[in-house]
Structures are given as C-alpha cells and as structure tokens.
Motif scaffolding. Structure first.
Motif, PDB file in Angstrom:
ATOM      1  N   GLU A 160      35.438  34.260  35.346  1.00  0.00           N
ATOM      2  CA  GLU A 160      36.385  35.432  35.494  1.00  0.00           C
ATOM      3  C   GLU A 160      36.794  35.775  36.750  1.00  0.00           C
ATOM      4  O   GLU A 160      37.552  36.824  37.068  1.00  0.00           O
ATOM      5  CB  GLU A 160      35.917  36.625  34.582  1.00  0.00           C
ATOM      6  N   ASN A 161      36.168  35.349  37.792  1.00  0.00           N
ATOM      7  CA  ASN A 161      36.416  35.683  39.180  1.00  0.00           C
ATOM      8  C   ASN A 161      37.118  34.548  39.735  1.00  0.00           C
ATOM      9  O   ASN A 161      36.391  33.599  40.348  1.00  0.00           O
ATOM     10  CB  ASN A 161      35.090  36.262  39.639  1.00  0.00           C
ATOM     11  N   ASP A 162      38.418  34.722  40.046  1.00  0.00           N
ATOM     12  CA  ASP A 162      39.276  33.590  40.736  1.00  0.00           C
ATOM     13  C   ASP A 162      38.763  33.275  42.052  1.00  0.00           C
ATOM     14  O   ASP A 162      39.013  32.388  42.669  1.00  0.00           O
ATOM     15  CB  ASP A 162      40.718  34.072  40.801  1.00  0.00           C
ATOM     16  N   TRP A 163      38.305  34.631  42.770  1.00  0.00           N
ATOM     17  CA  TRP A 163      37.911  34.331  44.152  1.00  0.00           C
ATOM     18  C   TRP A 163      36.788  33.251  44.355  1.00  0.00           C
ATOM     19  O   TRP A 163      36.721  32.571  45.394  1.00  0.00           O
ATOM     20  CB  TRP A 163      37.418  35.580  44.880  1.00  0.00           C
ATOM     21  N   THR A 164      35.947  33.000  43.276  1.00  0.00           N
ATOM     22  CA  THR A 164      35.110  31.962  43.199  1.00  0.00           C
ATOM     23  C   THR A 164      35.549  30.632  42.446  1.00  0.00           C
ATOM     24  O   THR A 164      35.073  29.630  42.850  1.00  0.00           O
ATOM     25  CB  THR A 164      33.676  32.637  42.982  1.00  0.00           C
ATOM     26  N   PHE A 213      36.119  46.679  35.409  1.00  0.00           N
ATOM     27  CA  PHE A 213      36.902  47.026  36.537  1.00  0.00           C
ATOM     28  C   PHE A 213      37.359  45.710  37.239  1.00  0.00           C
ATOM     29  O   PHE A 213      36.690  44.933  37.974  1.00  0.00           O
ATOM     30  CB  PHE A 213      36.324  48.111  37.489  1.00  0.00           C
ATOM     31  N   ASP A 214      38.875  45.747  37.418  1.00  0.00           N
ATOM     32  CA  ASP A 214      39.452  44.611  38.015  1.00  0.00           C
ATOM     33  C   ASP A 214      40.316  45.102  39.125  1.00  0.00           C
ATOM     34  O   ASP A 214      40.835  45.807  39.181  1.00  0.00           O
ATOM     35  CB  ASP A 214      40.420  43.712  37.050  1.00  0.00           C
ATOM     36  N   SER A 215      40.099  44.104  40.217  1.00  0.00           N
ATOM     37  CA  SER A 215      40.933  44.399  41.551  1.00  0.00           C
ATOM     38  C   SER A 215      40.966  43.226  42.260  1.00  0.00           C
ATOM     39  O   SER A 215      40.070  42.463  42.557  1.00  0.00           O
ATOM     40  CB  SER A 215      40.354  45.299  42.318  1.00  0.00           C
ATOM     41  N   PRO A 216      42.376  42.997  42.859  1.00  0.00           N
ATOM     42  CA  PRO A 216      42.402  41.719  43.654  1.00  0.00           C
ATOM     43  C   PRO A 216      41.861  42.004  44.933  1.00  0.00           C
ATOM     44  O   PRO A 216      41.544  43.315  45.624  1.00  0.00           O
ATOM     45  CB  PRO A 216      43.824  41.927  43.957  1.00  0.00           C
ATOM     46  N   ILE A 276      42.956  37.348  45.919  1.00  0.00           N
ATOM     47  CA  ILE A 276      42.521  36.898  44.820  1.00  0.00           C
ATOM     48  C   ILE A 276      41.918  37.698  43.696  1.00  0.00           C
ATOM     49  O   ILE A 276      41.093  38.789  44.329  1.00  0.00           O
ATOM     50  CB  ILE A 276      41.493  35.514  45.181  1.00  0.00           C
ATOM     51  N   ASP A 277      42.008  37.481  42.566  1.00  0.00           N
ATOM     52  CA  ASP A 277      41.548  38.526  41.445  1.00  0.00           C
ATOM     53  C   ASP A 277      40.074  38.450  41.489  1.00  0.00           C
ATOM     54  O   ASP A 277      39.498  37.451  41.546  1.00  0.00           O
ATOM     55  CB  ASP A 277      41.861  37.908  39.903  1.00  0.00           C
TER      56      ASP A 277
END
Ligand SMILES: C[S@@+](CC[C@H](N)C(=O)[O-])C[C@H]1O[C@@H](n2cnc3c(N)ncnc32)[C@H](O)[C@@H]1O
Length: 288
Positions: A160-164, A213-216, A276-277
């Motif tokens: 779920e974590n695009d940054w990884t 909680f989602d944040s770019p 990145i999300d």
C-alpha cells in the motif's frame, strides 16, 4: 537506563542509525505530515507527561514539548546511540522557552523500567521493530497512568506504500528482493490491522482504535523535473529498503536499478517535486 541491544532486523546502532542521522533533516520533512496527524490524535494537554518511543532524533519529542508547555515533561526514548546523540545535539540548539522539560534516554523500550507516570505514550514509526511486540507493549503499558493513552503511527503494508512498492518493483528483475515476512520486525510489520489489534489486546490495552491515514511523502525536489527526479533517486538509495536491497550488487546492476527506479518515480512528478503516496495507521488505545 538499560543497555541498547542491536535490533535483529535493522541495525539502529550501526549503519542504519548512521544513515538516519545523516538524513535526519530530510526524513523529518518526509514524515512531518504523519507526525502532525499523530499529534492531533494524541492531543496532549498543557502540563501532560509524554513518552516518545523510538524517538530517533527527537522531532516528535520536541513537538510534544511545545504542546505540553513549561509545566509538562517529555521523555524521548530510543535504542540507537547515534540517534539519541543527534537528539541531544538538537536539544542543545533549541532556545524555545515555552517547551516542557525534555529528556532523552538511550534504552530498549521493550525492557526499560517505567513508573506509571505518563499521560501519553506516542510514537512516530518507532514501535514496529520489537522481537516480541506483545511483551514490549505490555512493558510500555506500565508507563501509562490509568487514564493515559498510547497513540502511535505505523506504516500499513508495503504493497500500500508506493514510496517502497514502486522502487522495489522496479528493481525486482535486477536484484534479489525476497518478499518481506509481513510479521517480522521491520517497517511494515504492523500492516495488518487485525494483527495490531490482537497484539495490543494481548498486551493489556482496551478501546483500541485503528484508523487509516494517507499522505504523500515529499521524495525529491529541484529546480527542474530532472533535478527533482535525480534527488528522489539519490535519496531512495541512501536510506530505506532500496538501499538495503542494492547492497553488494555490481556497479552495472546498480546503474540499471537506479535507471529503473528513476523511471518509476517519473510517474510521481508534480510541479513542486516528486511526491509518493504513503499509507499509515494511526493507532490509539488505553490500558485495560
Ligand atoms: C523509523 S525510525 C523513527 C524515528 C523517529 N520516531 C522519527 O519519526 O524520526 C525508528 C526508531 O525506532 C527506534 N527503535 C527501534 N527499536 C527500538 C526499541 N526496541 N526501543 C527503542 N527504540 C527503538 C530506532 O532506533 C529508530 O530511531
């Protein structure tokens, strides 16, 4: 103060701790929105006593100190000597007289001894690394006053974590990237909401609230799109899962991997840089 042991999953007293110190400014900017969300839910009152677990270089500790004011008290606790060292340096540089008293302790949160002294235990991404999370959270519960509250922010799953997810998918054909054991101590070990709930129930907590909680995450910046992309790739190989995956690969493979990551990040360019999300849980609980 108990001795700091080496985490089996990430060496917070070795290379990993050093990388976090070197990149502290930038990591604080990347995680700022998550810290603010944590503070909104923890909502400490003026005069409160707050324990910041896995405080790292102390960004959350200082934020809490500003919130509890001069009548409050905040303890930042971390297993990493380099990061506690950095926190102490930053504390010495601070001049704000409105802050509550701040203290930093080098200790393993799973083993440290506490009096039931704290109105809040908070953590910004510092509680996913325990070998035995039930025992560690049970130990932390002893630090809470009966009406105190534990509030932490942790990553949801890696998928779920695009940054990884983006960089790791981009290099999968070039470097060995074993799928992470979702329950092994590490940044994504609390991805499963029901697992987090079970751990906290077994550790003696009630009124458990776990909300997304989602944040770019600001990953790269620069005067041009190319510069922002270069900056994002440069950061990704300095600290985090990509850095670990590329350790020991040849220069050729490394260059191919970085080109692939750059391409993946290009889809995340905005006029103000590469964002990145990121996806986290904000977890709140009381002693049962
Ligand atoms: C991802 S970093 C987050 C640091 C800081 N909270 C921040 O937001 O910048 C995780 C932190 O947890 C600390 N940590 C890991 N295991 C720990 C333990 N058993 N007891 C105390 N701190 C621990 C690490 O040393 C590291 O500073």
């Amino acid at each position: 103060m108990s001795g700091a042991a080496v985490s089996p999953s990430l060496d917070w007293n070795g290379d990993n701790g050093r990388r976090w110190v070197e990149n502290q400014d930038r990591l604080d900017r990347m995680l700022a929105a998550y810290g603010e969300a944590l503070a909104r839910v923890a909502a400490p009152a003026v005069g409160d006593h707050v324990l910041d677990v896995g405080c790292g270089a102390g960004a959350t500790t200082f934020d809490m100190a500003a919130r509890v004011g001069s009548s409050g008290r905040v303890v930042g606790l971390d297993i990493s000597a380099p990061l506690i060292g950095r926190a102490l340096d930053l504390a010495a540089e601070r001049t704000a007289k409105t802050d509550g008293a701040v203290e930093f302790r080098l200790a393993d949160a799973a083993l440290a001894e506490f009096a039931p002294d704290f109105d809040r235990i908070v953590s910004r991404f510092g509680v996913m690394f325990f070998d035995d999370p039930v025992a560690a959270f049970a130990n932390l519960r002893r630090a809470l006053k009966p009406d105190g509250r534990l509030v932490f922010v942790c990553w949801r799953g890696a998928a779920e974590n695009d940054w990884t997810r983006l960089p790791m998918s981009a290099i999968r054909h070039l470097a060995s990237v074993p799928p992470p054991d979702p329950e092994a101590p590490g940044p994504f070990s609390f991805g499963d909401r029901e697992r987090v709930r079970r751990i906290l129930e077994r550790a003696g907590y009630a009124d458990i609230d776990i909300r997304p909680f989602d944040s770019p995450v600001p990953f790269g910046a620069g005067d041009t799109a190319d510069a922002a992309l270069d900056d994002a790739v440069d950061h990704a190989i300095r600290v985090g899962p990509l850095e670990r995956a590329l350790r020991g690969v040849s220069e050729t493979v490394r260059a191919q991997a970085l080109a692939a990551v750059r391409l993946a990040f290009a889809g995340k360019l905005r006029p103000d840089g590469v964002w990145i999300d990121g996806a986290a849980w904000i977890v709140s609980a009381r002693p049962a």
